[in-house]
Motif scaffolding. Structure first.
Motif, PDB file in Angstrom:
ATOM      1  N   THR A   1      24.441   9.693  16.703  1.00 32.98           N
ATOM      2  CA  THR A   1      24.847   9.678  15.299  1.00 32.98           C
ATOM      3  C   THR A   1      23.932   8.783  14.471  1.00 32.98           C
ATOM      4  N   LEU A   2      23.490   9.287  13.326  1.00 34.46           N
ATOM      5  CA  LEU A   2      22.623   8.517  12.449  1.00 34.46           C
ATOM      6  C   LEU A   2      23.432   7.518  11.630  1.00 34.46           C
ATOM      7  N   ILE A   3      22.822   6.368  11.376  1.00 37.15           N
ATOM      8  CA  ILE A   3      23.383   5.379  10.455  1.00 37.15           C
ATOM      9  C   ILE A   3      22.383   5.236   9.310  1.00 37.15           C
ATOM     10  N   LEU A   4      22.816   5.552   8.093  1.00 40.29           N
ATOM     11  CA  LEU A   4      21.977   5.430   6.903  1.00 40.29           C
ATOM     12  C   LEU A   4      22.429   4.194   6.140  1.00 40.29           C
ATOM     13  N   THR A   5      21.485   3.267   5.912  1.00 45.37           N
ATOM     14  CA  THR A   5      21.838   2.027   5.242  1.00 45.37           C
ATOM     15  C   THR A   5      20.838   1.713   4.143  1.00 45.37           C
ATOM     16  N   SER A   6      21.325   1.026   3.111  1.00 43.87           N
ATOM     17  CA  SER A   6      20.473   0.603   2.009  1.00 43.87           C
ATOM     18  C   SER A   6      21.129  -0.594   1.340  1.00 43.87           C
ATOM     19  N   ARG A   7      20.314  -1.403   0.686  1.00 44.28           N
ATOM     20  CA  ARG A   7      20.880  -2.510  -0.093  1.00 44.28           C
ATOM     21  C   ARG A   7      21.692  -1.989  -1.273  1.00 44.28           C
ATOM     22  N   ASP A   8      21.412  -0.762  -1.678  1.00 43.28           N
ATOM     23  CA  ASP A   8      22.188  -0.117  -2.729  1.00 43.28           C
ATOM     24  C   ASP A   8      22.603   1.248  -2.204  1.00 43.28           C
TER      25      ASP A   8
ATOM     26  N   LEU B   1      11.776  -2.597   6.963  1.00 48.51           N
ATOM     27  CA  LEU B   1      10.867  -1.914   6.044  1.00 48.51           C
ATOM     28  C   LEU B   1      11.589  -1.415   4.802  1.00 48.51           C
ATOM     29  N   ALA B   2      12.787  -0.869   4.982  1.00 49.52           N
ATOM     30  CA  ALA B   2      13.539  -0.358   3.840  1.00 49.52           C
ATOM     31  C   ALA B   2      13.846  -1.471   2.842  1.00 49.52           C
ATOM     32  N   SER B   3      14.210  -2.657   3.340  1.00 49.05           N
ATOM     33  CA  SER B   3      14.504  -3.778   2.447  1.00 49.05           C
ATOM     34  C   SER B   3      13.269  -4.229   1.687  1.00 49.05           C
ATOM     35  N   SER B   4      12.113  -4.248   2.371  1.00 45.73           N
ATOM     36  CA  SER B   4      10.863  -4.641   1.697  1.00 45.73           C
ATOM     37  C   SER B   4      10.528  -3.683   0.564  1.00 45.73           C
ATOM     38  N   LEU B   5      10.654  -2.386   0.817  1.00 44.39           N
ATOM     39  CA  LEU B   5      10.369  -1.397  -0.219  1.00 44.39           C
ATOM     40  C   LEU B   5      11.391  -1.470  -1.350  1.00 44.39           C
ATOM     41  N   PHE B   6      12.642  -1.780  -0.988  1.00 43.78           N
ATOM     42  CA  PHE B   6      13.676  -1.915  -2.017  1.00 43.78           C
ATOM     43  C   PHE B   6      13.333  -3.057  -2.968  1.00 43.78           C
ATOM     44  N   GLU B   7      12.765  -4.149  -2.426  1.00 41.40           N
ATOM     45  CA  GLU B   7      12.342  -5.273  -3.260  1.00 41.40           C
ATOM     46  C   GLU B   7      11.209  -4.859  -4.199  1.00 41.40           C
ATOM     47  N   MET B   8      10.495  -3.767  -3.871  1.00 44.55           N
ATOM     48  CA  MET B   8       9.419  -3.246  -4.713  1.00 44.55           C
ATOM     49  C   MET B   8       9.910  -2.119  -5.612  1.00 44.55           C
TER      50      MET B   8
ATOM     51  N   ILE C   1       0.846  -1.202   0.000  1.00 44.43           N
ATOM     52  CA  ILE C   1       0.000   0.000   0.000  1.00 44.43           C
ATOM     53  C   ILE C   1       0.877   1.246   0.000  1.00 44.43           C
ATOM     54  N   VAL C   2       1.914   1.221   0.827  1.00 46.70           N
ATOM     55  CA  VAL C   2       2.843   2.358   0.896  1.00 46.70           C
ATOM     56  C   VAL C   2       3.549   2.548  -0.442  1.00 46.70           C
ATOM     57  N   ALA C   3       4.000   1.452  -1.044  1.00 45.34           N
ATOM     58  CA  ALA C   3       4.688   1.536  -2.331  1.00 45.34           C
ATOM     59  C   ALA C   3       3.791   2.159  -3.394  1.00 45.34           C
TER      60      ALA C   3
END
Length: 301
Positions: free
Chosen positions: A212-219, A248-255, A187-189
């Motif tokens: 300190t923030l940690i920003l991570t992504s599969r890419d 959540l970030a990984s799920s959206l990345f898969e979309m 739904i969010v996607a």
């Protein structure tokens, strides 16, 4: 004077007065329309900005962790209470947002508020957070600290005039494995894909352990080159996914959405206890960095 003569005199007057009356009434209607439109716009702008503070963060953490507690499909009244708390904090009687409620897959709402920009076609900056907790847990880092930080960002940026719209989403399912997490993410996607291409998609969780923030992504190329070295660091997702390879970030990345996890620690391991309230000054400091990161993303080209 005969009746026929009287009518013959009245008809010309009616032919003059009636069009004039229609013109005047239409003019009044237009004036009222634009006044009402202006009043609605002014009402939209009347928001109460609240700076990030340890006191406000501590209050939100206390309400979520101690007063509401475990909140998931196993405790539906608590999940509903959490949604009501968020809507009340951001709604007209407090911050002043128009809180939109989008029905989730189990009837619990996805809540959305927006800071508009002058350019409605500009790429939005999205901030997503979840307000549920795992079964059997009060969910301090999953995800009371993420909710508190995102609420703080929405309150601090309420009256800003960004170059890019800022949209905040609060989701009912992301931390309870048996809940419809994928359906919620879908739904969010669809919401994100229906808007102009996103400038950034930030998924906020686990904001209570450090400043300190940690920003991570599969890419890691999804992490925009906005200057944030003074706010945190960028890492690959494999560095922070210590337990189940889900967030959540990984799920959206898969979309096919370039989502970025924003946190101050790696993902929690399944066996980790998550009931201890984070230290409010630390959580407030990380929330302040989130506000600044969002502000930079929303004003950059």
């Amino acid at each position: 004077m005969s009746e026929a003569e009287k009518k013959s005199r009245i008809v010309p007057w009616l032919l003059v007065i009636l069009p004039l009356w229609l013109l005047v009434s239409a003019g009044f209607a237009l004036v009222k329309y634009f006044k009402d439109e202006k009043a609605d716009a002014a009402k939209e702008e009347q928001r109460f900005v609240r700076s990030v503070s340890s006191e406000s963060i501590a209050d939100d953490l206390r309400k979520t962790i101690d007063v509401i507690g475990e909140r998931n499909t196993g405790t539906p009244e608590k999940l509903s209470a959490m949604a009501s708390m968020i809507a009340g904090s951001l709604g007209p009687s407090n911050t002043g947002y128009d809180v939109k409620q989008i029905e989730g897959p189990t009837g619990f709402p996805i809540l959305m508020v927006e800071v508009q920009s002058k350019n409605r076609d500009a790429s939005p900056v999205w901030l997503l957070t979840s307000y549920d907790s795992p079964q059997g847990s009060r969910g301090a880092e999953k995800n009371a600290s993420g909710v508190a930080a995102t609420l703080a960002a929405a309150q601090a940026l309420a009256n800003s005039s960004p170059a890019h719209p800022i949209r905040f989403l609060f989701l009912p399912h992301a931390n309870e494995p048996d809940a419809p997490i994928i359906e919620t993410a879908l739904i969010v996607a669809n919401l994100i894909k229906a808007a102009p291409n996103p400038k950034a998609i930030l998924c906020i969780e686990a904001m209570g352990e450090a400043e300190t923030l940690i920003l991570t992504s599969r890419d890691t190329t999804a992490i925009l080159p906005v200057e944030f070295q003074d706010l945190g660091k960028a890492l690959g997702a494999e560095v922070i996914c210590l337990g189940d390879d889900f967030d959540l970030a990984s799920s959206l990345f898969e979309m096919n959405l370039p989502a970025i996890r924003v946190a101050t620690r790696p993902t929690l391991l399944p066996q980790e206890k998550d009931d201890n309230t984070p230290f409010a000054p630390t959580a407030a400091a990380s929330a302040g960095r989130l506000v600044e990161l969002t502000r930079r993303l929303a004003k950059s080209p």
